[in-house]
Design a protein around this motif. Structure first.
Motif, short mmCIF file in Angstrom:
data_model
loop_
_atom_site.label_atom_id
_atom_site.label_comp_id
_atom_site.label_asym_id
_atom_site.label_seq_id
_atom_site.Cartn_x
_atom_site.Cartn_y
_atom_site.Cartn_z
N LEU B 47 -7.38 -5.27 10.66
CA LEU B 47 -7.24 -3.95 11.28
C LEU B 47 -6.76 -2.91 10.26
N GLU B 48 -5.87 -3.34 9.36
CA GLU B 48 -5.38 -2.43 8.33
C GLU B 48 -6.51 -2.09 7.36
N ARG B 49 -7.25 -3.12 6.98
CA ARG B 49 -8.36 -2.93 6.03
C ARG B 49 -9.41 -1.97 6.59
N ASP B 50 -9.65 -2.04 7.89
CA ASP B 50 -10.65 -1.17 8.54
C ASP B 50 -10.09 0.22 8.82
N GLY B 51 -8.85 0.46 8.44
CA GLY B 51 -8.25 1.79 8.64
C GLY B 51 -7.82 2.04 10.07
N HIS B 52 -7.70 0.99 10.88
CA HIS B 52 -7.29 1.15 12.27
C HIS B 52 -5.77 1.10 12.42
N VAL B 53 -5.14 0.35 11.52
CA VAL B 53 -3.69 0.16 11.62
C VAL B 53 -3.04 0.60 10.31
N LEU B 54 -1.93 1.32 10.43
CA LEU B 54 -1.14 1.71 9.26
C LEU B 54 0.07 0.80 9.18
N ARG B 55 0.39 0.38 7.96
CA ARG B 55 1.48 -0.57 7.75
C ARG B 55 2.54 0.14 6.92
N HIS B 56 3.74 0.22 7.47
CA HIS B 56 4.84 0.88 6.77
C HIS B 56 5.86 -0.16 6.36
N VAL B 57 6.24 -0.13 5.10
CA VAL B 57 7.27 -1.05 4.63
C VAL B 57 8.51 -0.25 4.26
N GLU B 58 9.62 -0.53 4.94
CA GLU B 58 10.88 0.12 4.57
C GLU B 58 11.60 -0.82 3.60
N PRO B 59 12.05 -0.25 2.47
CA PRO B 59 12.61 -1.10 1.41
C PRO B 59 14.04 -1.54 1.70
N THR B 60 14.26 -2.10 2.88
CA THR B 60 15.56 -2.67 3.21
C THR B 60 15.58 -4.12 2.74
#
Lengths: 108, 108
Positions: B47-60
């Motif tokens: 889903l991320e690869r197809d641009g449907h889902v955005l993945r956010h990583v917080e550097p905690t």
């Protein structure tokens, strides 16, 4: 998996073709260029089994077989047509997302 | 083929869950009961690869990962939701058609 996708592709094309009116077996075969006889029989049978397609056999010699969408099949064909239209519209955006994803080093 | 269908099932459920708002990885895992870690990673990645889902990583420490639908993903989720609603609505009719088809001797 790829075969399954291909099968779905033929289902989509069969629905689109029958959405414009009933078709004889030969007419469908001509409309769905490149479909094998096996895949066409399978696709039509699955659609018939699900109640989407009605199969009429006229007892001529040789028997003449016609396929048409049932009301259920017509409503399914509209749903599928909407999804196909969306896919076409979004194709460029999805492809751009894939290229960006594949180029990006993986963060964790 | 069955695995592929299952995979699509998880995609549909992931889209439905994210349609109600962003989710952390653990929250998604809890919402999608029965999904394996491997299938969830695969589904989200596709889903991320197809641009449907955005993945956010917080550097905690440990890093906190959140997923949300992009605008493209939102429009895809609506399409899929319409198809799911149609399927639910038509389920009884399709099952009845299958039973009738399987009971009927095959005519040529």
């Amino acid at each position: 998996m790829i075969l399954d996708r291909l099968g779905e592709q033929w289902t989509v094309m069969t629905l689109a073709e029958l959405a414009t009116g009933p078709r004889r077996y030969r007419e469908l075969e001509r409309a769905l260029q490149g479909i094998s006889q096996r895949m066409m029989t399978l696709t039509l049978r699955r659609l018939e089994r699900d109640g989407h397609v009605l199969r009429h056999v006229e007892p001529t010699i040789p028997p003449s077989v016609t396929y048409e969408l049932s009301p259920l099949g017509q409503s399914f064909a509209s749903q599928v047509a909407a999804l196909v239209a969306w896919s076409r519209q979004s194709k460029t955006q999805i492809e751009a997302a894939r290229t960006a994803f594949d180029a990006k080093p993986r963060q964790t």
